[in-house]
Design a protein around this motif. Structure first.
Motif, mmCIF file in Angstrom:
data_model
loop_
_atom_site.group_PDB
_atom_site.id
_atom_site.type_symbol
_atom_site.label_atom_id
_atom_site.label_comp_id
_atom_site.label_asym_id
_atom_site.label_seq_id
_atom_site.Cartn_x
_atom_site.Cartn_y
_atom_site.Cartn_z
ATOM 1 N N ARG A 1 7.174 7.273 5.134
ATOM 2 C CA ARG A 1 7.228 6.570 6.415
ATOM 3 C C ARG A 1 6.396 5.297 6.341
ATOM 4 O O ARG A 1 5.469 5.203 5.555
ATOM 5 C CB ARG A 1 6.674 7.449 7.535
ATOM 6 N N ILE A 2 6.747 4.360 7.202
ATOM 7 C CA ILE A 2 5.938 3.146 7.317
ATOM 8 C C ILE A 2 4.654 3.516 8.046
ATOM 9 O O ILE A 2 4.682 4.170 9.090
ATOM 10 C CB ILE A 2 6.694 2.049 8.101
ATOM 11 N N GLY A 3 3.541 3.098 7.474
ATOM 12 C CA GLY A 3 2.246 3.353 8.097
ATOM 13 C C GLY A 3 1.657 2.076 8.648
ATOM 14 O O GLY A 3 2.129 0.976 8.364
ATOM 15 N N LYS A 4 0.631 2.241 9.458
ATOM 16 C CA LYS A 4 -0.103 1.075 9.953
ATOM 17 C C LYS A 4 -1.555 1.221 9.519
ATOM 18 O O LYS A 4 -2.021 2.322 9.217
ATOM 19 C CB LYS A 4 0.012 0.955 11.470
ATOM 20 N N LEU A 5 -2.263 0.128 9.478
ATOM 21 C CA LEU A 5 -3.658 0.148 9.052
ATOM 22 C C LEU A 5 -4.567 0.529 10.213
ATOM 23 O O LEU A 5 -4.410 0.036 11.327
ATOM 24 C CB LEU A 5 -4.079 -1.221 8.525
ATOM 25 N N ASN A 6 -5.539 1.410 9.932
ATOM 26 C CA ASN A 6 -6.557 1.682 10.932
ATOM 27 C C ASN A 6 -7.716 0.714 10.738
ATOM 28 O O ASN A 6 -7.669 -0.164 9.874
ATOM 29 C CB ASN A 6 -7.015 3.147 10.875
ATOM 30 N N LYS A 7 -8.776 0.864 11.494
ATOM 31 C CA LYS A 7 -9.887 -0.095 11.417
ATOM 32 C C LYS A 7 -10.655 -0.018 10.102
ATOM 33 O O LYS A 7 -11.441 -0.891 9.784
ATOM 34 C CB LYS A 7 -10.838 0.097 12.598
ATOM 35 N N TYR A 8 -10.411 1.038 9.307
ATOM 36 C CA TYR A 8 -11.063 1.183 8.008
ATOM 37 C C TYR A 8 -10.183 0.691 6.859
ATOM 38 O O TYR A 8 -10.528 0.838 5.705
ATOM 39 C CB TYR A 8 -11.442 2.648 7.769
ATOM 40 N N GLY A 9 -9.020 0.124 7.176
ATOM 41 C CA GLY A 9 -8.120 -0.381 6.152
ATOM 42 C C GLY A 9 -7.303 0.698 5.475
ATOM 43 O O GLY A 9 -6.773 0.486 4.394
ATOM 44 N N GLU A 10 -7.178 1.869 6.116
ATOM 45 C CA GLU A 10 -6.389 2.973 5.564
ATOM 46 C C GLU A 10 -5.068 3.071 6.295
ATOM 47 O O GLU A 10 -4.993 2.785 7.504
ATOM 48 C CB GLU A 10 -7.144 4.300 5.733
ATOM 49 N N LEU A 11 -4.034 3.485 5.566
ATOM 50 C CA LEU A 11 -2.731 3.685 6.203
ATOM 51 C C LEU A 11 -2.748 4.970 7.016
ATOM 52 O O LEU A 11 -3.198 6.007 6.536
ATOM 53 C CB LEU A 11 -1.631 3.801 5.146
ATOM 54 N N ILE A 12 -2.256 4.882 8.253
ATOM 55 C CA ILE A 12 -2.085 6.061 9.093
ATOM 56 C C ILE A 12 -0.686 6.023 9.670
ATOM 57 O O ILE A 12 -0.036 4.975 9.678
ATOM 58 C CB ILE A 12 -3.140 6.133 10.218
ATOM 59 N N GLU A 13 -0.217 7.179 10.175
ATOM 60 C CA GLU A 13 1.134 7.221 10.745
ATOM 61 C C GLU A 13 1.181 6.402 12.005
ATOM 62 O O GLU A 13 0.256 6.395 12.794
ATOM 63 C CB GLU A 13 1.533 8.666 11.036
ATOM 64 N N GLN A 14 2.294 5.691 12.193
ATOM 65 C CA GLN A 14 2.463 4.860 13.411
ATOM 66 C C GLN A 14 2.715 5.717 14.610
ATOM 67 O O GLN A 14 3.268 6.749 14.566
ATOM 68 C CB GLN A 14 3.633 3.906 13.222
ATOM 69 N N LEU B 1 0.836 -1.192 0.000
ATOM 70 C CA LEU B 1 0.000 0.000 0.000
ATOM 71 C C LEU B 1 0.877 1.250 0.000
ATOM 72 O O LEU B 1 1.884 1.307 0.711
ATOM 73 C CB LEU B 1 -0.900 0.020 1.236
ATOM 74 N N PHE B 2 0.484 2.230 -0.786
ATOM 75 C CA PHE B 2 1.178 3.524 -0.834
ATOM 76 C C PHE B 2 0.107 4.596 -0.775
ATOM 77 O O PHE B 2 -0.865 4.553 -1.525
ATOM 78 C CB PHE B 2 1.999 3.660 -2.121
ATOM 79 N N SER B 3 0.284 5.557 0.129
ATOM 80 C CA SER B 3 -0.728 6.585 0.332
ATOM 81 C C SER B 3 -0.069 7.954 0.439
ATOM 82 O O SER B 3 0.902 8.127 1.179
ATOM 83 C CB SER B 3 -1.492 6.259 1.621
ATOM 84 N N PHE B 4 -0.608 8.914 -0.315
ATOM 85 C CA PHE B 4 -0.140 10.299 -0.231
ATOM 86 C C PHE B 4 -1.330 11.212 -0.469
ATOM 87 O O PHE B 4 -1.963 11.144 -1.521
ATOM 88 C CB PHE B 4 0.958 10.573 -1.263
ATOM 89 N N LYS B 5 -1.635 12.035 0.526
ATOM 90 C CA LYS B 5 -2.822 12.902 0.481
ATOM 91 C C LYS B 5 -4.035 12.048 0.130
ATOM 92 O O LYS B 5 -4.336 11.103 0.842
ATOM 93 C CB LYS B 5 -2.612 14.067 -0.474
ATOM 94 N N ASP B 6 -4.737 12.331 -0.962
ATOM 95 C CA ASP B 6 -5.917 11.559 -1.343
ATOM 96 C C ASP B 6 -5.588 10.374 -2.251
ATOM 97 O O ASP B 6 -6.474 9.594 -2.594
ATOM 98 C CB ASP B 6 -6.940 12.455 -2.060
ATOM 99 N N LEU B 7 -4.338 10.225 -2.645
ATOM 100 C CA LEU B 7 -3.915 9.145 -3.539
ATOM 101 C C LEU B 7 -3.647 7.881 -2.732
ATOM 102 O O LEU B 7 -2.910 7.907 -1.747
ATOM 103 C CB LEU B 7 -2.635 9.554 -4.282
ATOM 104 N N LYS B 8 -4.253 6.788 -3.159
ATOM 105 C CA LYS B 8 -4.031 5.504 -2.503
ATOM 106 C C LYS B 8 -3.803 4.457 -3.583
ATOM 107 O O LYS B 8 -4.610 4.314 -4.493
ATOM 108 C CB LYS B 8 -5.230 5.143 -1.655
ATOM 109 N N ILE B 9 -2.690 3.721 -3.470
ATOM 110 C CA ILE B 9 -2.347 2.686 -4.450
ATOM 111 C C ILE B 9 -2.187 1.361 -3.706
ATOM 112 O O ILE B 9 -1.548 1.295 -2.664
ATOM 113 C CB ILE B 9 -1.038 3.029 -5.185
#
Length: 176
Positions: free
Chosen positions: A163-176, A92-100
């Motif tokens: 940075r390495i992110g972690k998944l929240n309960k909605y399956g989105e990457l957030i900062e650790q 997973l790669f996430s930047f602003k509203d972009l999610k891949i």
């Protein structure tokens, strides 16, 4: 072009009872919400570079800037920081509203830490189920952006760090 109070508030990162703080790539604008034509612009280091305020109003705005320095720095980092991680065998790669979301290999367990970020190429330590050791891996985000039809240069030039992110309960990457 004169903006309305609502437009200023909407584009602001922080709003107090009197001021709205807007963050741009190379400057910070503070607008007096009681008099919308009263504006002061500071560079990132707090140097005054333009104003329609008098000296007293500038001092108050500067105090507002200093009181919110940590918050502004956090927001600047968020606006220039991408997150990278995995879920199952997907990368997973996430930047602003972009999610891949890309295939990362069936043995992929997790990404441990980013070693380097070089304008679209990530060097990352990766844990695979078939190995007890972390393995250095290269992930080409630029090619993925191009494959998905994005203007890779326009996106990558905004990213200052990953940075390495972690998944929240909605399956989105957030900062650790």
């Amino acid at each position: 072009m004169t903006r309305t109070k609502e437009e200023i508030i909407k584009s602001s990162i922080k709003v107090t009872d009197k001021y709205a703080i807007e963050l741009y790539e190379s400057f910070i604008r503070i607008t007096d919400l009681t008099k919308l034509n009263k504006v002061v612009i500071f560079t990132d280091d707090g140097t005054l570079c333009g104003t329609t305020m008098n000296d007293y109003e500038i001092k108050i705005a500067y105090t507002c800037l200093k009181e919110n320095k940590d918050f502004i720095q956090k927001k600047k980092r968020e606006l220039s920081c991408a997150l990278f991680g995995s879920i199952g065998h997907y990368t997973l790669f996430s930047f602003k509203d972009l999610k891949i979301k890309m295939c990362g290999g069936k043995d992929l367990e997790y990404y441990d830490n980013i070693i380097t970020w070089d304008h679209g190429l990530i060097t990352v330590m990766t844990k695979y189920s078939h190995s007890t050791e972390l393995i250095e891996e290269y992930v080409d985000i630029e090619s993925a952006l191009i494959d998905f039809g994005f203007n890779s240069d326009a996106i990558l030039m905004q990213i200052k760090e990953v940075r390495i992110g972690k998944l929240n309960k909605y399956g989105e990457l957030i900062e650790q």
